[in-house]
Design a protein around this motif. Structure first.
Motif, mmCIF file in Angstrom:
data_model
loop_
_atom_site.group_PDB
_atom_site.id
_atom_site.type_symbol
_atom_site.label_atom_id
_atom_site.label_comp_id
_atom_site.label_asym_id
_atom_site.label_seq_id
_atom_site.Cartn_x
_atom_site.Cartn_y
_atom_site.Cartn_z
ATOM 1 N N GLN A 84 -0.281 -22.783 -62.748
ATOM 2 C CA GLN A 84 -1.236 -23.573 -61.992
ATOM 3 C C GLN A 84 -2.629 -23.476 -62.609
ATOM 4 O O GLN A 84 -3.328 -24.477 -62.752
ATOM 5 C CB GLN A 84 -1.263 -23.116 -60.532
ATOM 6 C CG GLN A 84 -2.393 -23.702 -59.691
ATOM 7 C CD GLN A 84 -2.296 -25.202 -59.513
ATOM 8 O OE1 GLN A 84 -1.257 -25.805 -59.731
ATOM 9 N NE2 GLN A 84 -3.402 -25.833 -59.115
ATOM 10 N N GLN A 85 -3.017 -22.272 -63.011
ATOM 11 C CA GLN A 85 -4.355 -22.069 -63.559
ATOM 12 C C GLN A 85 -4.546 -22.812 -64.876
ATOM 13 O O GLN A 85 -5.594 -23.417 -65.117
ATOM 14 C CB GLN A 85 -4.606 -20.572 -63.773
ATOM 15 C CG GLN A 85 -4.719 -19.774 -62.493
ATOM 16 C CD GLN A 85 -4.739 -18.272 -62.737
ATOM 17 O OE1 GLN A 85 -4.849 -17.826 -63.873
ATOM 18 N NE2 GLN A 85 -4.625 -17.485 -61.669
ATOM 19 N N GLU A 86 -3.535 -22.796 -65.726
ATOM 20 C CA GLU A 86 -3.681 -23.374 -67.060
ATOM 21 C C GLU A 86 -3.304 -24.845 -67.115
ATOM 22 O O GLU A 86 -3.895 -25.622 -67.867
ATOM 23 C CB GLU A 86 -2.819 -22.584 -68.055
ATOM 24 C CG GLU A 86 -3.055 -22.940 -69.499
ATOM 25 C CD GLU A 86 -4.469 -22.582 -69.948
ATOM 26 O OE1 GLU A 86 -5.089 -23.406 -70.641
ATOM 27 O OE2 GLU A 86 -4.954 -21.483 -69.577
ATOM 28 N N ILE A 90 1.473 -26.970 -60.196
ATOM 29 C CA ILE A 90 1.793 -27.132 -58.774
ATOM 30 C C ILE A 90 1.175 -28.416 -58.231
ATOM 31 O O ILE A 90 1.802 -29.149 -57.468
ATOM 32 C CB ILE A 90 1.314 -25.918 -57.957
ATOM 33 C CG1 ILE A 90 1.835 -24.620 -58.584
ATOM 34 C CG2 ILE A 90 1.759 -26.029 -56.508
ATOM 35 C CD1 ILE A 90 3.337 -24.546 -58.671
ATOM 36 N N ASP A 91 -0.051 -28.715 -58.657
ATOM 37 C CA ASP A 91 -0.694 -29.965 -58.236
ATOM 38 C C ASP A 91 0.154 -31.171 -58.634
ATOM 39 O O ASP A 91 0.345 -32.104 -57.847
ATOM 40 C CB ASP A 91 -2.081 -30.090 -58.875
ATOM 41 C CG ASP A 91 -3.066 -29.086 -58.295
ATOM 42 O OD1 ASP A 91 -2.764 -28.527 -57.222
ATOM 43 O OD2 ASP A 91 -4.114 -28.859 -58.916
ATOM 44 N N PHE A 92 0.657 -31.132 -59.866
ATOM 45 C CA PHE A 92 1.442 -32.256 -60.372
ATOM 46 C C PHE A 92 2.757 -32.390 -59.624
ATOM 47 O O PHE A 92 3.150 -33.491 -59.233
ATOM 48 C CB PHE A 92 1.705 -32.066 -61.868
ATOM 49 C CG PHE A 92 2.565 -33.144 -62.470
ATOM 50 C CD1 PHE A 92 2.043 -34.404 -62.707
ATOM 51 C CD2 PHE A 92 3.886 -32.902 -62.788
ATOM 52 C CE1 PHE A 92 2.824 -35.410 -63.265
ATOM 53 C CE2 PHE A 92 4.680 -33.894 -63.346
ATOM 54 C CZ PHE A 92 4.146 -35.150 -63.579
ATOM 55 N N LEU A 93 3.448 -31.278 -59.402
ATOM 56 C CA LEU A 93 4.757 -31.334 -58.745
ATOM 57 C C LEU A 93 4.645 -31.686 -57.265
ATOM 58 O O LEU A 93 5.566 -32.278 -56.692
ATOM 59 C CB LEU A 93 5.472 -29.987 -58.898
ATOM 60 C CG LEU A 93 5.826 -29.587 -60.337
ATOM 61 C CD1 LEU A 93 6.496 -28.219 -60.363
ATOM 62 C CD2 LEU A 93 6.738 -30.624 -60.967
ATOM 63 N N GLN A 94 3.547 -31.357 -56.645
ATOM 64 C CA GLN A 94 3.362 -31.650 -55.225
ATOM 65 C C GLN A 94 2.793 -33.046 -54.975
ATOM 66 O O GLN A 94 2.758 -33.506 -53.840
ATOM 67 C CB GLN A 94 2.415 -30.609 -54.597
ATOM 68 C CG GLN A 94 2.993 -29.199 -54.520
ATOM 69 C CD GLN A 94 4.153 -29.119 -53.543
ATOM 70 O OE1 GLN A 94 5.313 -29.178 -53.939
ATOM 71 N NE2 GLN A 94 3.862 -28.999 -52.263
#
Length: 196
Positions: A84-86, A90-94
């Motif tokens: 998520q940091q790099e 998670i943003d993309f998958l959600q």
């Protein structure tokens, strides 16, 4: 698929055309044979509605889920945090992507791929299971490790097995994850961001 409809010809074009057809019929046996078939009611291929055949095929492929006797959730959460940091994985998958174009998704995927690849190489040494090039012939011993090699196709007997390598597989040879000293709130993969 639509058929090509042949439109009827009027009397005058038929009248003048009949003379040309008469000589063509006399001078060309192949042409005469075709005319004879048409006279019997046979249709051209373009006039016939194609027959569409639907066949239902059931494909069953069982994939065995790995069985773990112990689960280290801290390590899994730590890895998700790093992705998520790099790469903001998670943003993309959600994020629902149905409303975005293929070009937009592709552009975002390129950046996410770059970040995930960087994270993977930074904290893991990943090497192929097999040193043989894909597409080359390979012999698997009878006492092979089923976690390292998955046999596809018709498998009979106890081996050795001769086949072609279709995927070299991946294995982790070294882990370089940073040591976690504080596991409080480790389940928070990314903090909520507030602008004040």
């Amino acid at each position: 698929m639509m058929t090509n409809k042949i439109n009827p010809i009027g009397f005058v074009p038929r009248f003048f055309g009949a003379f040309g057809q008469f000589f063509s019929y006399l001078g060309n046996g192949d042409y005469a044979a075709r005319c004879k078939l048409v006279a019997k009611g046979q249709r051209f291929e373009s006039e016939v509605e194609p027959k569409v055949v639907y066949e239902e095929v059931e494909v069953i492929r069982e994939v065995a889920a790995p069985t773990l006797t112990t689960v280290n959730s801290d390590g899994a959460l730590q890895l998700l945090q790093l992705f998520q940091q790099e790469a903001r994985l998670i943003d993309f998958l959600q994020e629902p992507i149905e409303s975005y174009s293929d070009e937009e998704v592709g552009a975002a995927s390129r950046q996410i791929h770059k970040g995930c690849s960087k994270t993977l190489k930074q904290f893991f040494d990943v090497t192929p299971v097999s040193s043989i090039e894909e597409g080359q012939k390979i012999t698997i011993d009878s006492d092979y490790n089923p976690k390292e090699y998955k046999l596809e196709g018709r498998v009979e007997g106890k081996g050795p097995f001769n086949g072609v390598l279709i995927h070299a597989g991946w294995q982790v040879s070294n882990i370089k994850l940073p040591q976690v000293t504080n596991t409080d709130s480790l389940s928070v993969l990314a903090p909520a961001e507030v602008e004040v």
